[in-house]
Design an enzyme around this catalytic site. Structure first.
Site, PDB file in Angstrom:
ATOM      1  N   SER A   1     109.318 -30.279  65.259  1.00  0.00           N
ATOM      2  CA  SER A   1     109.009 -28.883  64.917  1.00  0.00           C
ATOM      3  C   SER A   1     108.187 -28.155  65.987  1.00  0.00           C
ATOM      4  O   SER A   1     108.527 -27.013  66.327  1.00  0.00           O
ATOM      5  CB  SER A   1     108.284 -28.803  63.567  1.00  0.00           C
TER       6      SER A   1
ATOM      7  N   LYS B   1     104.216 -31.996  50.166  1.00  0.00           N
ATOM      8  CA  LYS B   1     105.035 -30.866  49.713  1.00  0.00           C
ATOM      9  C   LYS B   1     104.752 -30.428  48.270  1.00  0.00           C
ATOM     10  O   LYS B   1     104.864 -29.246  47.953  1.00  0.00           O
ATOM     11  CB  LYS B   1     106.523 -31.214  49.832  1.00  0.00           C
TER      12      LYS B   1
ATOM     13  N   VAL C   1     122.828 -35.414  54.049  1.00  0.00           N
ATOM     14  CA  VAL C   1     121.526 -34.905  54.512  1.00  0.00           C
ATOM     15  C   VAL C   1     120.958 -35.793  55.611  1.00  0.00           C
ATOM     16  O   VAL C   1     120.117 -35.366  56.396  1.00  0.00           O
ATOM     17  CB  VAL C   1     120.488 -34.795  53.368  1.00  0.00           C
TER      18      VAL C   1
HETATM   19  P1  NAD Z   1     113.151 -39.159  48.622  1.00  0.00           P
HETATM   20  O1  NAD Z   1     112.364 -40.412  48.784  1.00  0.00           O
HETATM   21  O2  NAD Z   1     112.507 -37.990  47.983  1.00  0.00           O
HETATM   22  O3  NAD Z   1     114.480 -39.496  47.763  1.00  0.00           O
HETATM   23  C1  NAD Z   1     115.217 -40.665  48.014  1.00  0.00           C
HETATM   24  C2  NAD Z   1     116.512 -40.636  47.223  1.00  0.00           C
HETATM   25  O4  NAD Z   1     117.315 -41.737  47.672  1.00  0.00           O
HETATM   26  C3  NAD Z   1     116.331 -40.833  45.713  1.00  0.00           C
HETATM   27  O5  NAD Z   1     117.340 -40.126  45.030  1.00  0.00           O
HETATM   28  C4  NAD Z   1     116.532 -42.345  45.538  1.00  0.00           C
HETATM   29  O6  NAD Z   1     116.919 -42.702  44.232  1.00  0.00           O
HETATM   30  C5  NAD Z   1     117.654 -42.570  46.541  1.00  0.00           C
HETATM   31  N1  NAD Z   1     117.776 -43.936  47.039  1.00  0.00           N
HETATM   32  C6  NAD Z   1     116.883 -44.628  47.778  1.00  0.00           C
HETATM   33  N2  NAD Z   1     117.380 -45.848  48.065  1.00  0.00           N
HETATM   34  C7  NAD Z   1     118.615 -45.921  47.507  1.00  0.00           C
HETATM   35  C8  NAD Z   1     119.634 -46.906  47.453  1.00  0.00           C
HETATM   36  N3  NAD Z   1     119.487 -48.081  48.069  1.00  0.00           N
HETATM   37  N4  NAD Z   1     120.769 -46.623  46.784  1.00  0.00           N
HETATM   38  C9  NAD Z   1     120.948 -45.432  46.182  1.00  0.00           C
HETATM   39  N5  NAD Z   1     120.019 -44.454  46.190  1.00  0.00           N
HETATM   40  C10 NAD Z   1     118.874 -44.697  46.843  1.00  0.00           C
HETATM   41  O7  NAD Z   1     113.701 -38.814  50.057  1.00  0.00           O
HETATM   42  P2  NAD Z   1     114.143 -37.385  50.633  1.00  0.00           P
HETATM   43  O8  NAD Z   1     112.951 -36.729  51.225  1.00  0.00           O
HETATM   44  O9  NAD Z   1     114.919 -36.655  49.617  1.00  0.00           O
HETATM   45  O10 NAD Z   1     115.061 -37.838  51.860  1.00  0.00           O
HETATM   46  C11 NAD Z   1     116.353 -38.374  51.650  1.00  0.00           C
HETATM   47  C12 NAD Z   1     117.124 -38.329  52.951  1.00  0.00           C
HETATM   48  O11 NAD Z   1     117.284 -36.962  53.312  1.00  0.00           O
HETATM   49  C13 NAD Z   1     116.427 -38.982  54.162  1.00  0.00           C
HETATM   50  O12 NAD Z   1     117.418 -39.623  54.938  1.00  0.00           O
HETATM   51  C14 NAD Z   1     115.843 -37.817  54.916  1.00  0.00           C
HETATM   52  O13 NAD Z   1     115.725 -38.060  56.310  1.00  0.00           O
HETATM   53  C15 NAD Z   1     116.903 -36.770  54.651  1.00  0.00           C
HETATM   54  N6  NAD Z   1     116.428 -35.387  54.740  1.00  0.00           N
HETATM   55  C16 NAD Z   1     117.131 -34.561  55.538  1.00  0.00           C
HETATM   56  C17 NAD Z   1     116.768 -33.246  55.646  1.00  0.00           C
HETATM   57  C18 NAD Z   1     117.563 -32.364  56.561  1.00  0.00           C
HETATM   58  O14 NAD Z   1     117.097 -31.250  56.863  1.00  0.00           O
HETATM   59  N7  NAD Z   1     118.748 -32.775  56.969  1.00  0.00           N
HETATM   60  C19 NAD Z   1     115.671 -32.741  54.923  1.00  0.00           C
HETATM   61  C20 NAD Z   1     114.975 -33.611  54.098  1.00  0.00           C
HETATM   62  C21 NAD Z   1     115.349 -34.939  54.015  1.00  0.00           C
END
Ligand code: NAD
Length: 289
Positions: free
Chosen positions: A24, A73, A235
Site C-alpha cells: 500500500s 478491521k 480472491v
Molecule cells: P478469513 O480468515 O477471514 O476467512 C477465511 C475463510 O476461508 C473462511 O470462510 C474459512 O472457513 C475458509 N477456510 C479456511 N481454510 C479452509 C479450508 N481448508 N477449506 C475450506 N475453507 C477454508 O480470511 P480473509 O481475510 O477473508 O481472506 C481469505 C483470502 O482472501 C486470503 O487468501 C486473502 O489473501 C484473500 N483476500 C484477498 C483480497 C483481495 O483484494 N484480492 C482481499 C482480502 C482477502
C-alpha cells in the site's frame, strides 16, 4: 533530498499487524506523486489493543485517512462517527476518511471485487453467484453484491466459526436488501455445491484454499462442473492464477483473478481520500504484475 514532502504535506497510512509486507505505501505514494497531490502514506504496525490510541492519533495528527488491515478491521468500527452502508452491514472497515475530525468508516473490499469484475466485462446486477467462504473478504463481497443488485447468492462454508458469521451476515443483508435471495449451505455437501453452481452465473472462491504455499489445492474438485457460460473468480492473489482459475480457464470459462480486487479496493479508497481516480493501470503494471 526528498522534494515532495513539505511543512503542509498531509499524512495517510495503514494500520494493522503485520504490515511490513504491504504494497500500500508504494501504491498510494506513487499515485499521490503522479497526480501532484501533497500527501504521504506510511504503514504503522498496530495490534488490536492499540486501535483506540491509533484513532486518537489520527485525529491529533489531522491525518486525511487510514487503511485498516487485519486484525483491526472490526475493532475500528467502534470508533467511527459514521459508517458507509457496506461497512455498517459488514461490521468492518478497511478505509477511514477524516473530514476535519469527523471519521467515516468504509469497506472497499466489496466495491473492489465488483469493480474488478466490471473491468473484466462482468456485471453482477440480476445475476446469481455461488460463493465459497464466509470470512472477511467473503462477507464484504456478499454484502456489496447485495447492495449492488445481485439477484441471488448461495454461500458455502465448512461448519467452523465463519459459518455462524454467515448466518448473521444473511440476517443483516435481509434487513437492508430484502429482494436479494441469500442461501447458506455446508461446504461438505458437494452435490448441493455443484447443483448451485449449475444454476449460477458467477462462481467465487473467497477462502484461503489455493493460496501459497498450497497452490495445488482448489475449492472445486470435480472440474467437469465448469461450463463456458460460468464466470469464475478467486480472491486469492498469490499465486496470480490459482488452480481453480487454471482449471476453469482450461474448460473455457471466463476467469477473473484476485489481484484486480486488491488493486480496485485501493483505487476506491484513493478516490474517497482525494476525490480523484488513482492511476490504476500504471499501478497495476508497476506493482501488481
Ligand atoms: P478469513 O480468515 O477471514 O476467512 C477465511 C475463510 O476461508 C473462511 O470462510 C474459512 O472457513 C475458509 N477456510 C479456511 N481454510 C479452509 C479450508 N481448508 N477449506 C475450506 N475453507 C477454508 O480470511 P480473509 O481475510 O477473508 O481472506 C481469505 C483470502 O482472501 C486470503 O487468501 C486473502 O489473501 C484473500 N483476500 C484477498 C483480497 C483481495 O483484494 N484480492 C482481499 C482480502 C482477502
Amino acid at each position: 533530498m526528498e522534494k515532495r514532502i513539505s511543512g503542509k504535506t498531509g499524512l495517510l497510512g495503514l494500520i494493522g499487524s503485520p504490515v511490513d509486507h504491504s504494497g500500500s505505501p508504494a501504491m498510494y505514494n506513487y499515485g499521490f506523486q503522479k497526480l501532484g497531490l501533497d500527501y504521504a502514506y506510511l504503514a504503522f504496525d498496530i495490534p488490536v489493543e492499540e486501535v483506540k490510541d491509533a484513532i486518537a492519533a489520527m485525529k491529533t495528527f489531522k491525518m486525511r485517512g487510514m487503511n485498516v488491515t487485519m486484525p483491526c478491521k472490526t475493532e475500528v468500527v467502534k470508533h467511527m462517527d459514521e459508517l458507509s452502508p457496506a461497512a455498517r452491514i459488514i461490521g468492518a472497515c478497511n478505509t477511514i476518511v477524516n473530514d476535519h475530525g469527523k471519521l467515516t468508516g468504509h469497506n472497499t473490499d466489496g466495491t473492489g471485487f465488483v469493480r474488478n469484475l466490471k473491468e473484466s466485462g462482468v456485471e453482477i446486477k440480476g445475476k446469481k453467484m455461488t460463493i465459497i467462504g464466509a470470512g472477511g473478504a467473503a462477507t464484504a463481497i456478499q454484502v456489496q453484491c447485495a447492495l449492488d443488485g445481485i439477484k441471488e447468492i448461495s454461500i458455502f462454508n465448512v461448519k467452523d466459526d465463519f459459518y455462524l458469521k454467515a448466518e448473521k451476515t444473511i440476517e443483516n443483508i435481509k434487513k437492508d436488501v430484502p429482494d436479494c435471495i441469500v442461501n447458506l449451505f455446508d461446504l461438505r455437501d458437494k452435490n448441493k455445491l455443484y447443483e448451485e453452481i449449475a444454476s449460477s452465473d458467477i462462481l467465487a472462491n473467497a477462502t484461503l484454499v489455493g493460496m501459497h504455499p498450497h497452490e495445488d489445492k482448489s475449492s472445486i474438485e470435480d472440474t467437469s462442473i465448469f461450463r463456458k457460460e460460468l464466470v469464475v473468480t478467486d480472491v486469492v492473489y498469490l499465486p496470480r492464477k490459482t488452480k481453480m482459475l487454471a482449471d476453469a480457464e482450461a474448460a473455457g470459462c471466463k476467469t477473473v483473478g484476485g489481484i484486480g480486487m486488491l488493486l480496485w479496493q485501493g483505487a476506491e479508497a484513493f478516490k474517497l481520500y482525494t476525490g480523484q481516480e488513482m492511476p490504476a493501470q500504471e499501478i497495476k503494471e508497476l506493482f501488481f504484475s
